[in-house]
Each structure stands twice: as C-alpha cells, then as structure tokens.
Scaffold this motif. Structure first.
Motif, short mmCIF file in Angstrom:
data_model
loop_
_atom_site.label_atom_id
_atom_site.label_comp_id
_atom_site.label_asym_id
_atom_site.label_seq_id
_atom_site.Cartn_x
_atom_site.Cartn_y
_atom_site.Cartn_z
N LEU A 103 46.72 51.03 53.78
CA LEU A 103 47.42 50.28 52.74
C LEU A 103 46.91 50.66 51.35
O LEU A 103 47.70 50.81 50.40
N GLN A 132 51.99 39.19 57.63
CA GLN A 132 52.29 40.43 56.94
C GLN A 132 51.61 40.46 55.58
O GLN A 132 51.40 39.41 54.96
N TRP A 133 51.25 41.65 55.16
CA TRP A 133 50.54 41.81 53.89
C TRP A 133 50.64 43.26 53.43
O TRP A 133 50.93 44.17 54.22
N SER A 134 50.37 43.48 52.13
CA SER A 134 50.47 44.82 51.54
C SER A 134 49.16 45.29 50.92
O SER A 134 49.05 46.47 50.57
N THR A 141 57.24 50.40 56.28
CA THR A 141 56.82 49.14 56.89
C THR A 141 56.28 49.44 58.27
O THR A 141 56.98 50.02 59.11
N PRO A 151 50.36 49.20 47.47
CA PRO A 151 51.09 47.98 47.85
C PRO A 151 52.56 48.02 47.48
O PRO A 151 53.37 47.30 48.07
N ARG A 176 62.94 44.22 54.62
CA ARG A 176 62.49 45.50 54.06
C ARG A 176 63.56 46.58 54.18
O ARG A 176 63.38 47.70 53.71
N ARG A 210 53.68 48.17 53.67
CA ARG A 210 53.46 46.80 54.13
C ARG A 210 53.25 46.82 55.64
O ARG A 210 53.89 47.61 56.35
#
Length: 442
Positions: free
Chosen positions: A179, A205-207, A163, A184, A87, A188
């Motif tokens: 989020l 991890q996810w957005s 992030t 998105p 990132r 993140r």
C-alpha cells in the motif's frame, strides 16, 4: 506465460476442480455480455449442479466436505461483488485456486457477477496480463500474492486504481508495504474474514497505515449478545449463507475455530485461530504472526512454525525449515530470527518438504531429514537425549549457556558433561553431549 482464452461456457463446463482450470493460466471474457448480468446469472445457475461441495483445507483437523446450494453460492459471490463494486473494477487478476470456496468465488463467480474479464494465474512466476484499455483492476489475493505484486510495481503504477480482495490467511507485512509503495490514491485492500463452513463473516478495507478492526457483513450477526468485559470469546455467528454437512439442512448458526474480542454488536478484533495460538511461559503467541516476522531473515526454500508439547512448560513451538541445496542449519541467521519473534523454539529441524494446501496453508511436515550430521549415538536419559556432534556444530548460544545443537535440541554447555571421541572414518573430533528437548532458560 500464456493465458489461454476460455469461453464462459467452457469454464463452467470444466468445473471448479478440473486441472485445466486449477493448474493452468487462462482468461475468460465475461465482458462479452456487455453488462447483461441477468443473462450471466442465468448461465451460471444453469451450469452449476444443484449442490456444490468444497472441502476444508485440513489445517485445523481432518478435511471435511461442506455443501452449498448453488443459489447460496451465487449469493456469496454477489456479496463479494458488492464489496468491490464501489471501486468499479474493469478487469480482474486472480491467483486463487478455484477448488476451494474462496478460489471458486474470486476466480470464477465474482468476475462473472461483475461482468468483467478475469485472468487466472496459478504460479508465483510468470507475466502479468496486459493492461490494455483497463485502468481499474481487482486483484484476488491470498497472503503470498502481495510479495508478487511488489515485484511488479511498474505494472501496478501503470493503473489508475487497483483493489486487492484478500482472504484465506492473516494479512502479511508485505501488504502494508504494498500500500505504501502503490500509494493510497491508487491502491486499496478489501479483506474478508470467513471459512469454508461459514462463508464470509466480516470485512474491512483500508488504503494506508494499519488495518482497522473487522465489521460483520450485513447479513451476519453474533449468536450471543456482547457482554461488557467478556474478553476473548469463540466466534459464533448466524448467517443465511452457511454450508451444511452431507444430507443435513443448513444450520442457522456456527462456531468457527477463531477467537475474537467483540468491540460492539457489529465489530470485532481477531485474536487468532484456536490451533495457531500458543502460550509459552505465560506469553501468548500467534504463530501466523511469528511466521510473517521470519520472512525477511530466513534464507531458505520454505519454513513453518508448528505448536508442540513441552514436558516443562506445557506448550511450545518448533521451527521446521526446507534448506536450500548445499546449505545447513548453521547457515541460517537463527539469532536474528529468534530476536524478531521474541521466543526461542523448543527445536529447529530441517525437512525435505512442507505439506501445504493449494492456497499456501501449512498442513503437516513430511518425514524429517536427520539434522545430526552423522551423530554417533542416541541414548535416552528420561527427558534428555544423548547425541554425537561435530565440534563445529554449536550453532548459537545465549547468555545462560544454552546452545542450539545441530540436532535441533538445546544443550547447556556449563552444567552437562561432554565426552570427546574421534570418529574412525575421518579422524575428526566429535563430542557426545546430552541434548535437552526443553527450551533455553533465557
């Protein structure tokens, strides 16, 4: 809030446990090395003692001292830095106390490993750092930080990318709202699963949407092979980054206070911590999740749910709250609160304060204040308790006739004898009832 600037040398000389480092806001410019990560590594390893000790928080038993060689501590920081590197963060904002392992890593060593400036903010209130030329930020977080970030969405939306590195607690619903509000394309979450004794074990991890299952970090493996249909098992892992006790050598494996469902030889689903799982009448509850569900409806200074024993059903829970000034338990919307969590606590009581660790974990409660509002008497009748109550102290009731009294216990108004008396001090009518320490029958 003013962030005092410290040089990297000053930060390392103070150490992880100095009040100047843990209690005051500061900024350190690791970017002054112009990307010379070898020079940063040499400085850090030269400044650190050969062995660094961190203590467990005391939430699952007596606090213990765990030791790490400085090379393995730097390896832990490098692992976290690798998670963030794709990132490309240009600056970091940390809320995590450096006196604990995760705080020392996220507030001090990970920004050093990335060679980026870091702003440290220990308080809930105060200004966020200026964005300036930095458009990609890493935020080092623990659960309560997401509520802070949501209050500063203008700051978040001024960034191209943010992030959030999260650890040290169950992810709260506020993270999912964060989020959704940040979007998105901008935000993140990178979450790390671990403990003081083990270091990082898993990550995900996810957005957008719900969080995925956990994957073991590259250098971590399960001790035992996965058996089809095995159900929930204690989390036992091998890792080269394990801490050790006292003069002992670092072990090659450890068992954590966590239960998981292993989905493959590299992935798992978290069930709960051993001390935060309670089975009530055949239904199992994760107390961390219950506390998160109460957040929108309990208007108080602080609260916690703790496991207790029950003479009838064995396991149960107790809700402890720190009330706002000039309020009582009857001012809380307990009906809605209990509907949200799906269970009525065995007892509700007010306390002066809840003892928490620096990273917000519930440790224990201090001596409770009386919630009897001037009870006339307390007489034990086996598992029952006789208490005096103001006639207005019936806080709530259920269809079965059980009422939560101001003392925090339950009384059945249909089947128990009630004796009315008049208090001489003010002439107000009071009632003597038998209060049961059992839960309501609904």
């Amino acid at each position: 809030m003013t962030y005092s600037e410290l040089s990297p040398e000053e930060l390392l000389a103070e150490g992880f446990f100095s009040p100047r480092i843990t209690e005051e806001p500061w900024v350190v410019r690791w970017d002054r090395f112009d990307g010379d990560l070898a020079a940063i590594e040499a400085m850090v390893l030269d400044a650190l003692p050969e062995t660094v000790v961190f203590h467990t928080s005391g939430t699952t038993g007596a606090s213990r001292a765990w030791y790490r060689k400085k090379q393995f501590l730097w390896a832990e920081a490098s692992m976290l830095a690798r998670l963030l590197a794709p990132r490309a963060p240009e600056a970091a904002l940390s809320f995590v106390h450096p006196k604990h392992l995760y705080g020392a890593l996220s507030s001090v060593l990970v920004p050093a490993r990335l060679g980026i400036p870091v702003w440290y903010r220990p308080q809930v209130t105060g200004q966020l750092p200026p964005v300036d030329e930095h458009r990609h930020w890493a935020v080092m977080a623990i659960p309560w930080v997401f509520a802070v970030l949501r209050r500063h969405m203008a700051w978040i939306r001024s960034l191209d990318q943010v992030t959030v590195l999260h650890a040290s607690g169950m992810i709260p619903d506020a993270a999912l709202h964060f989020l959704a509000e940040a979007g998105p394309e901008r935000a993140r979450i990178i979450e790390v699963f671990g403990a003081t004794e083990s270091g990082g074990v898993g990550t995900r991890q996810w957005s957008e949407g719900d969080p995925p299952d956990w994957s073991l970090i590259d250098d971590v493996s399960f001790v035992d092979p996965v058996v089809p249909g095995e159900g929930e098992v204690p989390l036992k892992i091998r890792s080269p980054r394990l801490a050790f006790l006292g003069e002992n050598e670092a072990p090659d494996h450890c068992q954590l206070d966590d239960y998981v469902q292993r989905l493959s030889d590299r992935s798992f689903r978290f069930s709960g911590r051993r001390t935060r799982l309670v089975n009530i009448n055949g239904r199992r509850f994760n107390l961390d999740r219950l506390e998160d569900l109460l957040s929108p409806v309990l208007d108080c200074v602080d609260y916690a749910i703790r496991p207790v024993t029950d003479p009838v059903v064995g396991e149960h829970i107790e809700l402890v709250v720190v009330l706002k000034e000039h309020t009582e338990l009857s001012d809380l919307d307990l009906t809605t609160a209990f509907e949200r969590i799906g269970v009525r606590p065995r007892r509700v009581r007010a306390v002066k304060a809840i003892d928490r660790t620096e990273i917000g974990k519930f440790r224990r409660v201090q001596k409770p204040e009386s919630t009897d509002a001037g009870a006339l008497e307390r007489v034990s009748f086996g598992s029952w308790l006789g208490c005096g109550h103001d006639l207005g102290s019936w806080l709530m009731s259920c269809r079965g006739g059980w009422c939560l009294m101001s003392c925090g216990h339950w009384s059945n108004r249909w089947s128990l004898r009630i004796r009315f008396v008049r208090r001489e001090a003010d002439g107000r009518a009071w009632m003597i009832v038998l209060c049961s320490p059992r839960s309501c029958s609904c």
